[in-house]
Design an enzyme around this catalytic site. Structure first.
Site, PDB file in Angstrom:
ATOM      1  N   LYS A  36      38.904   9.124  16.950  1.00  0.00           N
ATOM      2  CA  LYS A  36      40.081   9.000  16.072  1.00  0.00           C
ATOM      3  C   LYS A  36      40.187   7.606  15.486  1.00  0.00           C
ATOM      4  O   LYS A  36      41.206   6.914  15.679  1.00  0.00           O
ATOM      5  CB  LYS A  36      41.364   9.331  16.842  1.00  0.00           C
ATOM      6  CG  LYS A  36      41.562  10.827  17.072  1.00  0.00           C
ATOM      7  CD  LYS A  36      43.037  11.132  17.297  1.00  0.00           C
ATOM      8  CE  LYS A  36      43.248  12.621  17.510  1.00  0.00           C
ATOM      9  NZ  LYS A  36      44.623  12.920  17.866  1.00  0.00           N
ATOM     10  N   VAL A  87      25.360  14.092  18.317  1.00  0.00           N
ATOM     11  CA  VAL A  87      24.750  12.914  18.930  1.00  0.00           C
ATOM     12  C   VAL A  87      23.398  13.260  19.554  1.00  0.00           C
ATOM     13  O   VAL A  87      22.390  12.585  19.311  1.00  0.00           O
ATOM     14  CB  VAL A  87      25.683  12.285  19.987  1.00  0.00           C
ATOM     15  CG1 VAL A  87      25.049  11.034  20.560  1.00  0.00           C
ATOM     16  CG2 VAL A  87      27.045  11.957  19.389  1.00  0.00           C
ATOM     17  N   ASN A  97      35.525  23.042  24.980  1.00  0.00           N
ATOM     18  CA  ASN A  97      34.571  24.155  24.904  1.00  0.00           C
ATOM     19  C   ASN A  97      34.239  24.711  26.286  1.00  0.00           C
ATOM     20  O   ASN A  97      34.333  25.900  26.516  1.00  0.00           O
ATOM     21  CB  ASN A  97      33.274  23.686  24.232  1.00  0.00           C
ATOM     22  CG  ASN A  97      33.515  23.119  22.846  1.00  0.00           C
ATOM     23  OD1 ASN A  97      34.421  23.558  22.134  1.00  0.00           O
ATOM     24  ND2 ASN A  97      32.729  22.141  22.451  1.00  0.00           N
ATOM     25  N   GLY A 123      21.798  18.583  24.887  1.00  0.00           N
ATOM     26  CA  GLY A 123      22.961  19.422  24.659  1.00  0.00           C
ATOM     27  C   GLY A 123      23.150  19.633  23.179  1.00  0.00           C
ATOM     28  O   GLY A 123      22.638  18.870  22.349  1.00  0.00           O
ATOM     29  N   ILE A 124      23.899  20.674  22.841  1.00  0.00           N
ATOM     30  CA  ILE A 124      24.163  20.913  21.431  1.00  0.00           C
ATOM     31  C   ILE A 124      25.157  19.860  20.968  1.00  0.00           C
ATOM     32  O   ILE A 124      25.975  19.381  21.741  1.00  0.00           O
ATOM     33  CB  ILE A 124      24.663  22.366  21.221  1.00  0.00           C
ATOM     34  CG1 ILE A 124      24.377  22.817  19.804  1.00  0.00           C
ATOM     35  CG2 ILE A 124      26.121  22.513  21.605  1.00  0.00           C
ATOM     36  CD1 ILE A 124      24.349  24.323  19.657  1.00  0.00           C
ATOM     37  N   GLY A 175      25.867  23.987  30.049  1.00  0.00           N
ATOM     38  CA  GLY A 175      24.753  23.762  30.966  1.00  0.00           C
ATOM     39  C   GLY A 175      24.632  22.326  31.425  1.00  0.00           C
ATOM     40  O   GLY A 175      23.715  21.985  32.166  1.00  0.00           O
ATOM     41  N   GLU A 187      18.330  24.323  26.565  1.00  0.00           N
ATOM     42  CA  GLU A 187      19.064  25.564  26.318  1.00  0.00           C
ATOM     43  C   GLU A 187      18.850  26.044  24.889  1.00  0.00           C
ATOM     44  O   GLU A 187      18.537  27.183  24.622  1.00  0.00           O
ATOM     45  CB  GLU A 187      20.572  25.321  26.483  1.00  0.00           C
ATOM     46  CG  GLU A 187      20.989  24.966  27.864  1.00  0.00           C
ATOM     47  CD  GLU A 187      22.458  24.570  27.902  1.00  0.00           C
ATOM     48  OE1 GLU A 187      23.069  24.735  28.961  1.00  0.00           O
ATOM     49  OE2 GLU A 187      23.002  24.114  26.882  1.00  0.00           O
TER      50      GLU A 187
END
Lengths: 502, 502
Positions: A405, A270, A381, A266-267, A385, A291
């Site tokens: 946080k 991490v 967001n 994933g974008i 995918g 993706e």
């Protein structure tokens, strides 16, 4: 500009369709549904949507906007500020749009990224009036050669009544041949999609459409916004290390070979750190079926560790962008961009046995994952995918820092406030503290693994107490309902979960 | 019996492997992992597991038990009572086992039914020691012809070290040719699975195994337990009517043809009523690509409305069973039984564009569905195949009565206590009051549809109040976390949700 356009536009009579972005934006009417190119800030139509936003300042209108995924160049911001968006799907990452979504001003439809055009093709999302597609070239038959993303552009162009092309003259001419455009047949006699490896090419290098649908060609030179992914930190590096040790164990146990299986990441910072970690890892001949091709993808290709990468877009930092786009011809034989329906296709993901690495916002003690909703209510967001890959891959891995946080929020909670991926779809959870291997475990066993390996030590005693109290009440998935969401309630009231851990 | 066995057993030397159920059960050791045939109370191994339970009364042992899905003949009950089960996957429906699962005595791993053998094949569930498979015949090469279900039997037999066959002499000889056994290739070079329609046959009519693995052949004559599905009630008939009107609308809108798309219906009274409703409906040339072929499937075939049905098992009432099994030769050209990995395969479900009809235990106002956990904690049966179909089909429909326990429990709640199917995977919700079409809607829009169309009128004001209060606080998916689970807390404390609706 017209001279340079001639190099890229082979369609007879193309000059007659050239117009300004403002003129093209005038083709869009109030109430229309518009499909735009753009996936993870790559390859979005740039000038026409911004012209539409300008127009809306004096001539208000509302549209339903579909894209591949997120847009760059502040396009979602501008369209939100000028109140153009009635409905938006299937993904976004813009802070201004996010506020409007959470205020109920824009209706956001959060979808699995493989599904949007399937729904559109089956007429389940109404009719698509206009497609606005960024192109690097137009073939003599009106075929559209995309730019740095394919996303949903192919089906948008094929299904829309009218197509506006933004011919981007600043894109490398070497983009021709980068894409592999394949559209599934209509049901009920759809044939198998013949992708059997990341490097299988099954389609054309352009989007085939009827050339008479091209209503406008707008010449542009805009650039994609650079990636916002941060370099690895100490924490993300620890996560990467845990995962690489896990992969080594899988190879030793004979469950994976040293080339693993096609990787999806994933974008995000991490996932990018994990991919970076593979450069130093002991694996060879890696492939990617993902993706987004990010900086780390090209670092892996350059390191010789990765042989091929398939994606739906290329989203890079400024520096990596210079390296890749100026030398695309050299990379092109080892990468391909596909429609997101193909990059994320559940059948292909299952067939290839993808190793899916995605980011969790929070996970609960049983391994249910929230990817989208802060405190169960506020959209970040979108699911993107992650569901396409996590459900169908051979290994479904979610990564997250154990707290957010500065420790005020625990990413591991008794009960997630929203479920995007339930326990059936989550094999492995990783934080900077360790890795929980949940395969073949029942919920009560999963809880122990997650609390003891992944949760921050500060929050472990409270999680243990919750789990023990819950077990005394019984159940396959024990809970104390009156306390289940108390950690999120504390976060809302005090901005911190620390009080529940006392 | 030996004489009748000869008709069905072509394997040379088969007589040497004949033994009693007790002798065969002795092949199973403490700590072993055992895979057994059986799917939705059909085609389970009967005598050996019951012999194992008897043995355990004096010679305690624990095994990990995998099946296709649920078993009949009280096998799960007996194995639970005799403390044989350490771990159980991927599905069950037995009251005694359910109590042990919820007490934490048996570790239950609730899985998407398409995934179990994929995990086993990839060595992610350890090694399978013994498979116990009910057969109607054994070929001369040791090929196993299954009976009324395929389930996971094929991969269990192929992957196990030893195979015990229960050759059931009471099954019709016409079962030969009913099954289509296909096993996906090993990754990374797996080829597309060539099923392109419900009636595509792609495999063999037997399970091919190395005959030397057959450690025992036990002759049996046991019967499958009859289906427990109830005939349609007034409420289930109303649900069916809403759905049939919806299908009619889809045909009018050009989104479906009059033969719809291949149908999947979960096991259960409501889904069965819907399928029954199609007999009177205006549709023609229907097909089914489902898990379980139930009474309604054969009624549809007999009515001429359905041309072909593909499943993984046949589970029938006593009366329908007599009709079908005595006349199997006639039905056989219009039905096929596949491994559940094929009947539920995400890629095939996506390719065919299944219409998936499954039962919800409860749904929330945003369309998240709980299929499994009473009050978020206590397992009913398991997710079964609902996730395989709901995620990947063209239309994902969930049905439920609007209330349970004579109105004391609302099936539509502010926040589901467990999520099996999230809003991304739920297109249509139906209760006896009406149908909510959620396609293309944002959460705030979904809530209105669900509350006003599906919830029981008694609970609507309380749901409206919750939703309005939540919207005032904001969010893409508004909630009041402190009240989100209060309906379930009331159900636990008072046995009723009525107090929250006052």
């Amino acid at each position: 500009m017209m001279h340079r356009a001639e190099q890229r536009c082979r369609l007879p009579g193309w000059r007659d369709r050239i117009m300004s972005a403002d003129e093209a934006a005038a083709l869009i009417q109030d109430g229309m549904t518009v499909g735009m190119s753009g996936f993870t800030r790559a390859g979005e139509a740039k000038d026409v949507p911004l012209a539409l936003a300008r127009r809306a300042e004096s001539d208000p209108l509302k549209i339903n906007l579909m894209t591949g995924a997120s847009l760059g160049n502040d396009i979602d911001k501008r369209l939100t500020e000028t109140h153009v968006l009635a409905r938006r799907m299937p993904f976004q990452v813009d802070a201004t749009l996010r506020r409007a979504i959470n205020a109920g001003e824009v209706m956001f439809i959060d979808q699995h990224l493989s599904e949007t055009v399937e729904l559109l093709r089956n007429k389940q999302l109404g009719k698509l009036d206009v497609a606005i597609i960024e192109a690097s070239a137009i073939t003599e038959d009106g075929g559209i050669v995309p730019t740095s993303s394919v996303g949903n552009s192919a089906s948008f162009a094929i299904l829309a009544d009218k197509v506006i092309i933004e011919l981007n003259l600043a894109t490398p001419e070497a983009m021709i041949g980068l894409h592999d455009i394949y559209i599934p047949q209509m049901r009920p006699r759809r044939q198998p999609i013949p992708v059997t490896a990341p490097d299988t090419r099954i389609g054309t290098h352009y989007i085939p459409i009827a050339p008479e649908k091209i209503a406008a060609i707008v010449l542009t030179e805009g650039k994609d916004s650079p990636s916002t992914v941060q370099p690895p930190s100490a924490d993300t590096q620890r996560i990467a290390n845990h995962l690489i040790r896990f992969f080594e164990g899988e190879v030793e146990a004979g469950r994976l070979t040293s080339s693993l299986l096609p990787l999806q990441a994933g974008i995000g910072t991490v996932a990018n750190a994990v991919m970076n970690g593979l450069i130093e890892g002991p694996f060879e001949d890696l492939t990617m079926y993902s993706e987004v091709l990010q900086d780390s993808t090209f670092d892996l290709l350059d390191s010789g560790k990765m042989t091929f990468a398939s994606g739906s877009s290329i989203t890079l930092s400024e520096a990596c962008g210079q390296r890749v786009w100026n030398d695309l011809e050299r990379y092109k034989e080892r990468i391909v961009l596909r429609p997101q329906e193909m990059s994320n296709h559940p059948g292909i993901v299952r067939r290839l046995g993808i190793i899916a690495i995605n980011t969790a916002l929070e996970a609960d003690i049983y391994g249910n994952v929230n990817s989208t909703h802060v405190n169960g209510t506020h959209m970040m967001n979108g699911i993107g995918g992650s569901g396409d890959f996590a459900r169908n891959g051979q290994l479904s891995i979610f990564v997250t820092s154990s707290t957010a946080k500065r420790g005020d929020l625990s990413s591991f909670v008794p009960f997630v406030s929203h479920v995007d991926h339930n326990e059936h779809d989550v094999d492995i959870l990783v934080s900077e503290h360790g890795l929980a291997d949940l395969r073949g475990l029942a919920p009560r066993e999963r809880a122990v693994e997650i609390i003891e390996n992944c949760a921050d030590p500060y929050y472990r005693p409270a999680l243990r107490t919750y789990f023990e109290d819950a077990c005394r009440r019984g159940g396959h998935t024990p809970h104390c309902l009156e306390k289940a969401l108390s950690w999120h309630q504390a976060a809302i009231e005090h901005g911190s979960m620390r009080s529940v851990a006392l």
